[in-house]
Scaffold this motif. Structure first.
Motif, PDB file in Angstrom:
ATOM      1  N   GLU A   7       0.827  -1.203   0.000  1.00 10.51           N
ATOM      2  CA  GLU A   7       0.000   0.000   0.000  1.00 10.51           C
ATOM      3  C   GLU A   7       0.863   1.254   0.000  1.00 10.51           C
ATOM      4  O   GLU A   7       0.510   2.272  -0.601  1.00 10.51           O
ATOM      5  N   ILE A   8       2.017   1.185   0.667  1.00  8.31           N
ATOM      6  CA  ILE A   8       2.901   2.337   0.717  1.00  8.31           C
ATOM      7  C   ILE A   8       3.469   2.631  -0.672  1.00  8.31           C
ATOM      8  O   ILE A   8       3.606   3.786  -1.078  1.00  8.31           O
ATOM      9  N   GLU A   9       3.729   1.594  -1.450  1.00 11.42           N
ATOM     10  CA  GLU A   9       4.378   1.777  -2.734  1.00 11.42           C
ATOM     11  C   GLU A   9       3.408   1.749  -3.913  1.00 11.42           C
ATOM     12  O   GLU A   9       3.796   1.985  -5.046  1.00 11.42           O
ATOM     13  N   ALA A  10       2.122   1.457  -3.643  1.00  9.78           N
ATOM     14  CA  ALA A  10       1.170   1.274  -4.735  1.00  9.78           C
ATOM     15  C   ALA A  10       1.013   2.549  -5.556  1.00  9.78           C
ATOM     16  O   ALA A  10       0.827   3.630  -5.012  1.00  9.78           O
ATOM     17  N   PRO A  11       1.094   2.446  -6.889  1.00  8.14           N
ATOM     18  CA  PRO A  11       0.894   3.623  -7.737  1.00  8.14           C
ATOM     19  C   PRO A  11      -0.569   3.980  -7.843  1.00  8.14           C
ATOM     20  O   PRO A  11      -1.447   3.160  -7.595  1.00  8.14           O
ATOM     21  N   GLU A  12      -0.865   5.220  -8.194  1.00  9.78           N
ATOM     22  CA  GLU A  12      -2.235   5.659  -8.418  1.00  9.78           C
ATOM     23  C   GLU A  12      -2.311   6.296  -9.790  1.00  9.78           C
ATOM     24  O   GLU A  12      -1.347   6.852 -10.287  1.00  9.78           O
ATOM     25  N   ASP A  13      -3.471   6.198 -10.437  1.00  8.37           N
ATOM     26  CA  ASP A  13      -3.606   6.629 -11.821  1.00  8.37           C
ATOM     27  C   ASP A  13      -3.974   8.100 -11.971  1.00  8.37           C
ATOM     28  O   ASP A  13      -3.635   8.725 -12.962  1.00  8.37           O
ATOM     29  N   ASP A  14      -4.728   8.690 -11.018  1.00  8.89           N
ATOM     30  CA  ASP A  14      -5.203  10.046 -11.210  1.00  8.89           C
ATOM     31  C   ASP A  14      -4.224  11.073 -10.655  1.00  8.89           C
ATOM     32  O   ASP A  14      -3.192  10.720 -10.081  1.00  8.89           O
ATOM     33  N   VAL A  15      -4.559  12.360 -10.835  1.00 13.97           N
ATOM     34  CA  VAL A  15      -3.622  13.412 -10.431  1.00 13.97           C
ATOM     35  C   VAL A  15      -3.468  13.520  -8.917  1.00 13.97           C
ATOM     36  O   VAL A  15      -2.519  14.152  -8.443  1.00 13.97           O
ATOM     37  N   MET A  16      -4.372  12.911  -8.153  1.00  6.39           N
ATOM     38  CA  MET A  16      -4.201  12.880  -6.702  1.00  6.39           C
ATOM     39  C   MET A  16      -3.299  11.734  -6.276  1.00  6.39           C
ATOM     40  O   MET A  16      -2.927  11.634  -5.114  1.00  6.39           O
ATOM     41  N   GLY A  17      -2.932  10.872  -7.222  1.00  3.75           N
ATOM     42  CA  GLY A  17      -2.076   9.732  -6.891  1.00  3.75           C
ATOM     43  C   GLY A  17      -0.780  10.112  -6.218  1.00  3.75           C
ATOM     44  O   GLY A  17      -0.422   9.544  -5.176  1.00  3.75           O
ATOM     45  N   PRO A  18      -0.016  11.086  -6.760  1.00  2.39           N
ATOM     46  CA  PRO A  18       1.236  11.478  -6.108  1.00  2.39           C
ATOM     47  C   PRO A  18       1.025  12.046  -4.707  1.00  2.39           C
ATOM     48  O   PRO A  18       1.902  11.932  -3.853  1.00  2.39           O
ATOM     49  N   VAL A  19      -0.120  12.670  -4.468  1.00  8.55           N
ATOM     50  CA  VAL A  19      -0.414  13.212  -3.138  1.00  8.55           C
ATOM     51  C   VAL A  19      -0.590  12.065  -2.147  1.00  8.55           C
ATOM     52  O   VAL A  19       0.013  12.049  -1.070  1.00  8.55           O
ATOM     53  N   SER A  20      -1.421  11.094  -2.518  1.00  4.29           N
ATOM     54  CA  SER A  20      -1.633   9.936  -1.646  1.00  4.29           C
ATOM     55  C   SER A  20      -0.326   9.196  -1.396  1.00  4.29           C
ATOM     56  O   SER A  20      -0.031   8.786  -0.265  1.00  4.29           O
ATOM     57  N   ALA A  21       0.475   9.031  -2.446  1.00  2.20           N
ATOM     58  CA  ALA A  21       1.751   8.337  -2.312  1.00  2.20           C
ATOM     59  C   ALA A  21       2.688   9.077  -1.366  1.00  2.20           C
ATOM     60  O   ALA A  21       3.430   8.452  -0.598  1.00  2.20           O
ATOM     61  N   ARG A  22       2.656  10.409  -1.400  1.00  7.17           N
ATOM     62  CA  ARG A  22       3.517  11.205  -0.510  1.00  7.17           C
ATOM     63  C   ARG A  22       3.164  10.955   0.945  1.00  7.17           C
ATOM     64  O   ARG A  22       4.052  10.775   1.789  1.00  7.17           O
ATOM     65  N   TYR A  23       1.871  10.947   1.268  1.00  7.44           N
ATOM     66  CA  TYR A  23       1.455  10.682   2.643  1.00  7.44           C
ATOM     67  C   TYR A  23       1.836   9.271   3.078  1.00  7.44           C
ATOM     68  O   TYR A  23       2.256   9.046   4.222  1.00  7.44           O
ATOM     69  N   ARG A  24       1.704   8.306   2.180  1.00  6.40           N
ATOM     70  CA  ARG A  24       1.977   6.916   2.540  1.00  6.40           C
ATOM     71  C   ARG A  24       3.442   6.685   2.884  1.00  6.40           C
ATOM     72  O   ARG A  24       3.778   5.741   3.598  1.00  6.40           O
ATOM     73  N   LYS A  25       4.317   7.534   2.371  1.00  5.15           N
ATOM     74  CA  LYS A  25       5.754   7.354   2.606  1.00  5.15           C
ATOM     75  C   LYS A  25       6.261   8.116   3.833  1.00  5.15           C
ATOM     76  O   LYS A  25       7.437   8.005   4.177  1.00  5.15           O
ATOM     77  N   LEU A  26       5.401   8.881   4.482  1.00  9.78           N
ATOM     78  CA  LEU A  26       5.827   9.662   5.641  1.00  9.78           C
ATOM     79  C   LEU A  26       6.136   8.752   6.834  1.00  9.78           C
ATOM     80  O   LEU A  26       5.387   7.826   7.140  1.00  9.78           O
ATOM     81  N   ALA A  27       7.230   9.056   7.521  1.00 11.96           N
ATOM     82  CA  ALA A  27       7.528   8.364   8.772  1.00 11.96           C
ATOM     83  C   ALA A  27       6.692   8.953   9.903  1.00 11.96           C
ATOM     84  O   ALA A  27       6.285   8.254  10.834  1.00 11.96           O
ATOM     85  N   SER A  28       6.435  10.263   9.813  1.00 13.57           N
ATOM     86  CA  SER A  28       5.572  10.932  10.788  1.00 13.57           C
ATOM     87  C   SER A  28       5.001  12.187  10.149  1.00 13.57           C
ATOM     88  O   SER A  28       5.491  12.652   9.114  1.00 13.57           O
ATOM     89  N   TYR A  29       3.971  12.728  10.802  1.00 16.66           N
ATOM     90  CA  TYR A  29       3.262  13.875  10.228  1.00 16.66           C
ATOM     91  C   TYR A  29       2.532  14.594  11.347  1.00 16.66           C
ATOM     92  O   TYR A  29       2.063  13.973  12.316  1.00 16.66           O
ATOM     93  N   SER A  30       2.411  15.908  11.223  1.00 18.83           N
ATOM     94  CA  SER A  30       1.567  16.666  12.142  1.00 18.83           C
ATOM     95  C   SER A  30       0.962  17.842  11.390  1.00 18.83           C
ATOM     96  O   SER A  30       1.474  18.261  10.343  1.00 18.83           O
TER      97      SER A  30
END
Length: 232
Positions: A7-30
């Protein structure tokens, strides 16, 4: 609701795909954010509420979210948290503390949609994609690029969509604009407008403003919450 490597590495087809991928790769977030709710039925005064929220996340499943309603709107509050065990929630209006065990963590977010004006589901769907949570920036139908914009001195690209999926088959036709920070790749602003074919002159709008922080240092105690009235 831990995330698998797939799920962390899964590609997405639409223009929001890179956004979702960026969040999935975060070690932490606030983040710190606000949601302004503006509503006006034709011929009636405009009603405006301004609520605040905060999100903390540390991979794979430590999570904390708190929503505090506008004092003029009653001063409600709702908290969702996970310190590594089951997801839990507490709602000030009811005083109910719920432990969402047995893999039912998504229920905490689904029941928080209305009380938090959808802010509980603003970022969480990207952090926990396997839960398929509906939210203002997730499940957008045919999102498309809409140029660049500057927001609080930061360069952002705009993504627009005319509708989104809000359930298994439910579709909400509310035009949505999302501002993505070009440096961090994260969401900084979202505007959700009135549903298509609403009465002329009607205002039904939610404006989310978010200050995201990439990979902050977060301690274990920041993911712990003691509901008022609970045993010490």
């Amino acid at each position: 609701m831990a995330r698998s490597q797939e799920e962390i590495e899964a590609p997405e087809d639409d223009v929001m795909g890179p956004v979702s991928a960026r969040y999935r790769k975060l070690a932490s977030y606030s983040d710190q954010g606000t949601v302004e709710v503006r509503y006006q039925w034709p011929g009636n005064p405009l009603v405006t509420e301004r609520h605040s929220f905060r999100t903390l996340f540390r991979a794979p499943r430590n999570f904390f979210f708190r929503f505090d309603a506008d004092p003029a709107a009653g001063g409600d509050a709702l908290v969702i948290w996970c310190d590594g065990g089951a997801f839990q929630s507490w709602w000030k209006a009811t005083g109910v503390h719920t432990v969402h065990d047995g893999g039912k963590g998504a229920v905490a977010f689904l029941t928080a949609q209305s009380p938090t004006k959808d802010s509980a589901n603003l970022i969480a769907p990207h952090l926990f994609p396997q839960a398929k949570l509906p939210g203002p920036t997730y499940g957008l139908i045919e999102p498309r690029e809409n140029g660049d914009d500057e927001l609080a001195g930061r360069r952002c690209r705009k993504i627009v969509a005319d509708q989104r999926v809000t359930g298994v088959v439910t579709v909400e036709k509310r035009p949505t604009t999302v501002w993505i920070d070009q440096d961090s790749g994260l969401v900084r602003k979202v505007v959700v407008d009135a549903e298509v074919n609403s009465p002329a002159g009607m205002i039904d709008q939610r404006i989310f403003l978010i200050e995201p922080v990439v990979d902050p240092e977060l301690s274990d105690d920041q993911f712990i919450f003691a509901p008022p009235g609970s045993a010490p």
